[in-house]
Design an enzyme around this catalytic site. Structure first.
Site, mmCIF file in Angstrom:
data_model
loop_
_atom_site.group_PDB
_atom_site.id
_atom_site.type_symbol
_atom_site.label_atom_id
_atom_site.label_comp_id
_atom_site.label_asym_id
_atom_site.label_seq_id
_atom_site.Cartn_x
_atom_site.Cartn_y
_atom_site.Cartn_z
ATOM 1 N N ASP A 11 66.638 59.755 52.315
ATOM 2 C CA ASP A 11 65.703 59.610 50.909
ATOM 3 C C ASP A 11 65.970 61.047 50.538
ATOM 4 O OD1 ASP A 11 62.453 59.911 51.889
ATOM 5 O OD2 ASP A 11 64.088 60.751 52.773
ATOM 6 N N ASP A 16 66.652 66.233 53.652
ATOM 7 C CA ASP A 16 67.680 65.304 53.640
ATOM 8 C C ASP A 16 69.138 65.660 53.303
ATOM 9 O OD1 ASP A 16 64.942 63.760 52.811
ATOM 10 O OD2 ASP A 16 66.065 62.289 54.002
ATOM 11 N N ASN A 40 60.664 59.942 49.547
ATOM 12 C CA ASN A 40 60.690 60.885 48.651
ATOM 13 C C ASN A 40 60.631 60.888 47.321
ATOM 14 O OD1 ASN A 40 60.361 62.995 50.777
ATOM 15 N ND2 ASN A 40 62.480 63.226 50.996
ATOM 16 N N THR A 124 66.226 59.179 58.270
ATOM 17 C CA THR A 124 65.491 60.204 57.904
ATOM 18 C C THR A 124 64.462 60.151 56.904
ATOM 19 O OG1 THR A 124 67.169 61.510 56.471
ATOM 20 C CG2 THR A 124 67.247 61.829 58.746
ATOM 21 N N PHE A 165 54.733 61.392 57.069
ATOM 22 C CA PHE A 165 55.106 60.608 55.806
ATOM 23 C C PHE A 165 56.167 59.341 55.752
ATOM 24 C CE2 PHE A 165 55.808 59.919 51.630
ATOM 25 C CZ PHE A 165 57.022 59.579 51.380
ATOM 26 N N ASN A 166 57.141 59.709 56.678
ATOM 27 C CA ASN A 166 58.119 58.584 56.999
ATOM 28 C C ASN A 166 57.509 57.268 57.657
ATOM 29 O OD1 ASN A 166 60.142 59.852 55.780
ATOM 30 N ND2 ASN A 166 61.061 60.727 57.793
ATOM 31 N N HIS A 241 62.945 69.140 58.519
ATOM 32 C CA HIS A 241 62.677 68.004 59.558
ATOM 33 C C HIS A 241 63.828 67.209 59.747
ATOM 34 C CE1 HIS A 241 58.201 68.496 58.471
ATOM 35 N NE2 HIS A 241 58.777 68.845 57.186
ATOM 36 N N ASP A 242 64.575 66.898 58.732
ATOM 37 C CA ASP A 242 65.518 65.929 58.777
ATOM 38 C C ASP A 242 67.039 66.437 59.522
ATOM 39 O OD1 ASP A 242 64.914 64.325 55.434
ATOM 40 O OD2 ASP A 242 63.992 63.987 57.512
#
Ligand code: RIB
Ligand code: CA
Length: 312
Positions: A11, A16, A40, A124, A165-166, A241-242
């Site tokens: 996203d 990402d 996102n 992700t 969040f995810n 993160h991703d």
């Protein structure tokens, strides 16, 4: 070396975008497709951002549009981090790719059913597309090698004190994925808040001198603002993160992890979207995920820089 066949579900989102650069620049993967999730930003925007990023890095792979909303909830967008477009700074990039006509679920099913080898899936963003695929094509579950995802956390959240969040965006989808029985690598906030990029690293990416390095640096300059203002304990760094979900597939030895039983809270008033990680195995249940909680940060940054160097 044989390439790992993967489908990436994302996203974009700044992190990402760096994940896609790592995936395509590493040379380790046979990337069958990229599917887009709403998270996102709206599906329109994450799809547009994905097409732009892949065009920038010269990645010519099928792109499939995913779900517009979570399975059972309204879409929650967090504009604080990635800006109104969902990838502030991407506006100047022209997309030369177009999305396929099939949906993400159809595209995943087509690729997996036609593949002679098992496919690894790398989500992700929210897990809506992956859960929808598993519900629609249960007969194809055993054709999936692994799911290496960014999401969740052992001891913390970023949307609520306990929910990342995810997972928070679509807890029901995440619960379906964690209950699927498919081998899972979970890169949650515990490890991603150690996968931190600092200004010196951004300068390193820019100094690579190609357009992907310039774009990566520009993205990370914007992305870092949120972290410098809201995650002061990262001391000026930003959590990448991703890319962790891809980096683990490239070199799992770069991570510290533990096999744990993980379940997703979907009903709690204060806890909805929490990944309940039985880190000390107090329930004595069979682990269903390899949960990462530490990373060799310098090697991670070197891996990213090496991948970006291989891009246009
Ligand atoms: O919590 C971090 C996750 O939420 C990352 O995937 C980021 O891109 C956002 O989607
Ligand atoms: Ca994401």
């Amino acid at each position: 070396m044989k390439k790992i066949p993967v489908i990436i579900d994302c996203d974009p989102g700044h992190d990402d975008a760096l994940m896609l650069m790592l995936a395509f620049g590493s040379g380790v993967f046979d990337i069958k497709a990229v599917t887009t999730s709403a998270g996102n930003q709206t599906q329109d925007k994450t799809l547009a951002n994905t097409l732009k990023i892949l065009s920038l890095i010269g990645a010519n792979v099928p792109v499939y549009r995913g779900a517009e909303t979570p399975l059972f909830r309204n879409l929650v967008i967090d504009e604080n981090v990635h800006g109104e477009s969902g990838l502030h700074g991407v506006e100047f990039i022209e997309a030369t790719l177009q999305a396929e006509n099939q949906t993400a679920v159809e595209g995943i099913a087509t690729i997996i059913s036609e593949s002679k080898e098992k496919i690894t899936i790398v989500p992700t963003g929210p897990l809506t597309n992956i859960a929808a695929f598993l519900l629609a094509f249960p007969n194809l579950k055993n054709r999936i090698e692994r799911i290496s995802l960014m999401g969740g956390g052992i001891f913390r959240g970023n949307m609520t004190p306990l929910a990342e969040f995810n997972i928070y965006a679509d807890p029901e989808a995440a619960s379906i994925v964690f209950k699927s029985g498919i081998p899972i690598t979970m890169c949650g906030l515990d490890v991603t808040h150690k996968a931190v990029v600092y200004q010196k690293d951004i300068d390193l990416f820019r100094a690579i001198g190609n357009k992907s390095g310039q774009a990566a640096a520009g993205f990370l300059e914007f992305y870092s603002v949120f972290y410098r203002e809201n995650r002061v304990e990262l001391e000026g760094g930003a959590a990448l993160h991703d890319p962790c979900a891809i980096a683990w597939l490239i070199n799992p030895d770069m991570f510290t992890s533990k096999f744990c039983y993980v379940e997703v809270e979907t009903k709690g008033e204060l806890t909805s979207g929490a990944t309940v990680v039985d880190f000390y195995n107090v329930l004595n249940r069979k682990p269903n995920a390899e949960v990462c909680y530490d990373i060799k940060r310098d090697e991670f940054i070197e891996m990213l820089a090496a991948a970006i160097k291989n891009l246009p």
